[in-house]
Design an enzyme around this catalytic site. Structure first.
Site, PDB file in Angstrom:
ATOM      1  N   ASP A 260      63.516  55.919   7.972  1.00 36.38           N
ATOM      2  CA  ASP A 260      63.652  56.330   6.572  1.00 36.38           C
ATOM      3  C   ASP A 260      63.631  57.851   6.446  1.00 36.38           C
ATOM      4  O   ASP A 260      62.970  58.420   5.571  1.00 36.38           O
ATOM      5  CB  ASP A 260      62.560  55.694   5.706  1.00 36.38           C
ATOM      6  CG  ASP A 260      62.901  55.725   4.209  1.00 36.38           C
ATOM      7  OD1 ASP A 260      64.091  55.911   3.883  1.00 36.38           O
ATOM      8  OD2 ASP A 260      61.989  55.560   3.393  1.00 36.38           O
ATOM      9  N   ASP A 299      68.503  51.465   7.507  1.00 33.32           N
ATOM     10  CA  ASP A 299      68.553  52.930   7.315  1.00 33.32           C
ATOM     11  C   ASP A 299      68.938  53.676   8.583  1.00 33.32           C
ATOM     12  O   ASP A 299      69.254  54.878   8.501  1.00 33.32           O
ATOM     13  CB  ASP A 299      67.214  53.525   6.821  1.00 33.32           C
ATOM     14  CG  ASP A 299      66.650  52.845   5.601  1.00 33.32           C
ATOM     15  OD1 ASP A 299      67.454  52.443   4.744  1.00 33.32           O
ATOM     16  OD2 ASP A 299      65.416  52.712   5.496  1.00 33.32           O
ATOM     17  N   ASP A 446      59.809  49.492  -3.236  1.00 28.04           N
ATOM     18  CA  ASP A 446      60.485  50.479  -2.390  1.00 28.04           C
ATOM     19  C   ASP A 446      59.616  51.711  -2.185  1.00 28.04           C
ATOM     20  O   ASP A 446      59.938  52.566  -1.364  1.00 28.04           O
ATOM     21  CB  ASP A 446      61.803  50.919  -3.045  1.00 28.04           C
ATOM     22  CG  ASP A 446      62.805  49.787  -3.156  1.00 28.04           C
ATOM     23  OD1 ASP A 446      62.917  49.005  -2.201  1.00 28.04           O
ATOM     24  OD2 ASP A 446      63.469  49.681  -4.205  1.00 28.04           O
TER      25      ASP A 446
END
Length: 470
Positions: A260, A299, A446
């Protein structure tokens, strides 16, 4: 373990969208009807008592009475032998028809007993000249006791004659490929220890019942990362019961160092390249020969532009390459899907550049790619994005779509717990992709942003309720 040649897939919605071509798409299933060309007269076909059927120059002829109130008051069809239709799979019904006068009629593919639930319920128009009619549909029905009907009554005016020929019902998706995880199992595994299920169990009451019914009782992925202090045991405790139940588990591998890199809310990961490779080897070995699906490192490809250190970027390429090779060799009945971002992110990167990044990690060792993970783009626009990506490869890759929160589509560039989002189609095979899956656990935050103040990966019941009620 049963080897059932079908994918019994729970589905909440049907999607009438085309399935993209791919090297792994199974060939069409055999014809489901018998004597559709009437070469054996009207054998296997029936008509109601007021609608006699007979062979006529190689066709079926039905004499339809006038004065009926409902379309089902005059019918013909086939239900012997009964045939199967499967929820979430796409079919085509095609036939030649004409009538002595123009009419609008109805055809169904339905359960052949009460309550006669229909997978297809479609009107069609005929005239005095023979015409070929083809109707595509995605079944919302799962049964081995289906029948085909032509419902000819309920029309103003007098009686008429109806002719039918070359009737065909085929499954476009076809059965799952032999030896695939779907073929080896009997549907998707519902995780009894998912975050929404665990929350509902710990907070009994009306809200818990709503969340459990809409989310906790549905199949979804379980995410594995550094929080699993005994990875092999945790994998076995998830994949083992699924295998015993003859169900297909979905896993997400999420432990890359520096994960991320662009979003930051889910940062973390393994301590380094060696630690990550050991972790992936443990994951693959723990799955072993049991059927499973693995979504590899959400990601990871999209984050490339946020990694400025070329050595770090090259290490990521090596780790993802190792992961695909290891899962292929150590988990032979696992289909691995490398993350391929989402429509918004992928459009910014460019499909050509995205394909090149995936090539750099050895995408040939992946069964396919995963698209829209943790995002909100509709299934239809995600399919278009996947087709664009596939146009950059000589051999298109199968793809799965995360539909967990795409029921209302995306909203601009907002991605972190945005308002107005909605649950999407639950796990099923086909429907425009190889599979539609809940990869992101609905209700898991999230990060402390948008509609939730919880940290990433934490279940937020209010967020879950908004996904349900929107």
């Amino acid at each position: 373990m049963q080897r059932i040649l079908r994918g019994l897939i729970t589905a909440a919605l049907t999607l009438g969208v085309a399935i993209p071509g791919s090297a792994s798409t199974a060939s069409a299933a055999p014809e489901l009807l018998t004597n559709g060309t009437f070469s054996n007269g009207t054998a296997n076909w029936w008509g109601t008592g007021n609608t006699p059927i007979s062979p006529d120059a190689g066709q079926l002829k039905a004499v339809v009475p006038g004065g009926t109130a409902n379309k089902w008051d005059a019918m013909l069809g086939q239900k012997t032998p009964a045939f199967a239709v499967h929820q979430g799979r796409k079919y085509t019904l095609a036939f030649d028809a004409r009538a002595s006068a123009a009419r609008t009629l109805l055809t169904t593919v339905q359960l052949n007993a009460t309550p006669f639930t229909a997978a297809l319920n479609q009107t069609f128009s005929v005239g005095t000249a023979t015409q070929r009619i083809s109707l595509d549909f995605t079944s919302s029905l799962e049964t081995t006791q289906a029948e085909l009907t032509f419902q000819l009554g309920g029309l103003a005016g007098g009686g008429y004659t109806f002719w039918l020929d070359n009737v065909s019902l085929t499954e476009v998706d076809g059965p799952p490929p032999a030896g695939s995880p779907i073929e080896l199992t009997n549907g998707f595994y519902v995780d009894p220890h998912s975050n929404p299920k665990e929350w509902a169990n710990a907070h009994p009451g009306g809200t818990a019942t709503t969340i459990n019914n809409a989310i906790g009782s549905e199949p979804m992925a379980r995410w594995f990362g550094g929080w699993n202090t005994n990875l092999a045991t945790d994998i076995n405790n998830y994949v083992g019961p699924a295998d015993t139940a003859d169900k297909l588990p979905v896993l997400v591998a999420y432990n890359l160092p520096g994960r991320d890199a662009c979003g930051g809310h889910s940062s973390g990961g393994a301590a380094g390249e060696t630690a990550y490779k050991n972790w992936i080897q443990t994951l693959a070995t723990a799955i072993g020969s049991r059927p499973a699906l693995v979504i590899l490192e959400p990601d990871s490809i999209g984050d490339f532009q946020c990694i400025t250190d070329i050595n770090e970027k090259n290490a990521r390429i090596r780790m993802l390459t190792f992961a695909l090779q290891t899962l292929k060799s150590s988990a032979p009945n696992t289909w691995t899907y490398a993350d391929a971002t989402n429509k918004g992110w992928g459009t910014g990167i460019g499909a050509g550049e995205l394909a090149a990044r995936l090539n750099s990690i050895g995408i040939a060792n992946a069964h396919g790619v995963a698209i829209n993970v943790s995002n909100y783009y509709t299934t239809a626009e995600t399919i278009a994005f996947a087709n664009d990506l596939n146009s950059h490869w000589a051999t298109p890759k199968p793809f799965v779509i995360d539909t967990s929160r795409n029921g209302n589509g995306a909203k601009g560039s907002e991605w972190c717990n945005p308002a107005g989002r909605k649950l999407g189609t639950t796990a099923q095979q086909g429907g425009g992709a190889e599979m539609l899956l809940w990869v992101k656990v609905p209700g898991d935050s999230d990060g402390p942003c948008g509609e939730s103040g919880e940290k990433a990966g934490t279940f937020d019941p209010q967020l879950a309720l908004k996904l349900i009620n929107n």
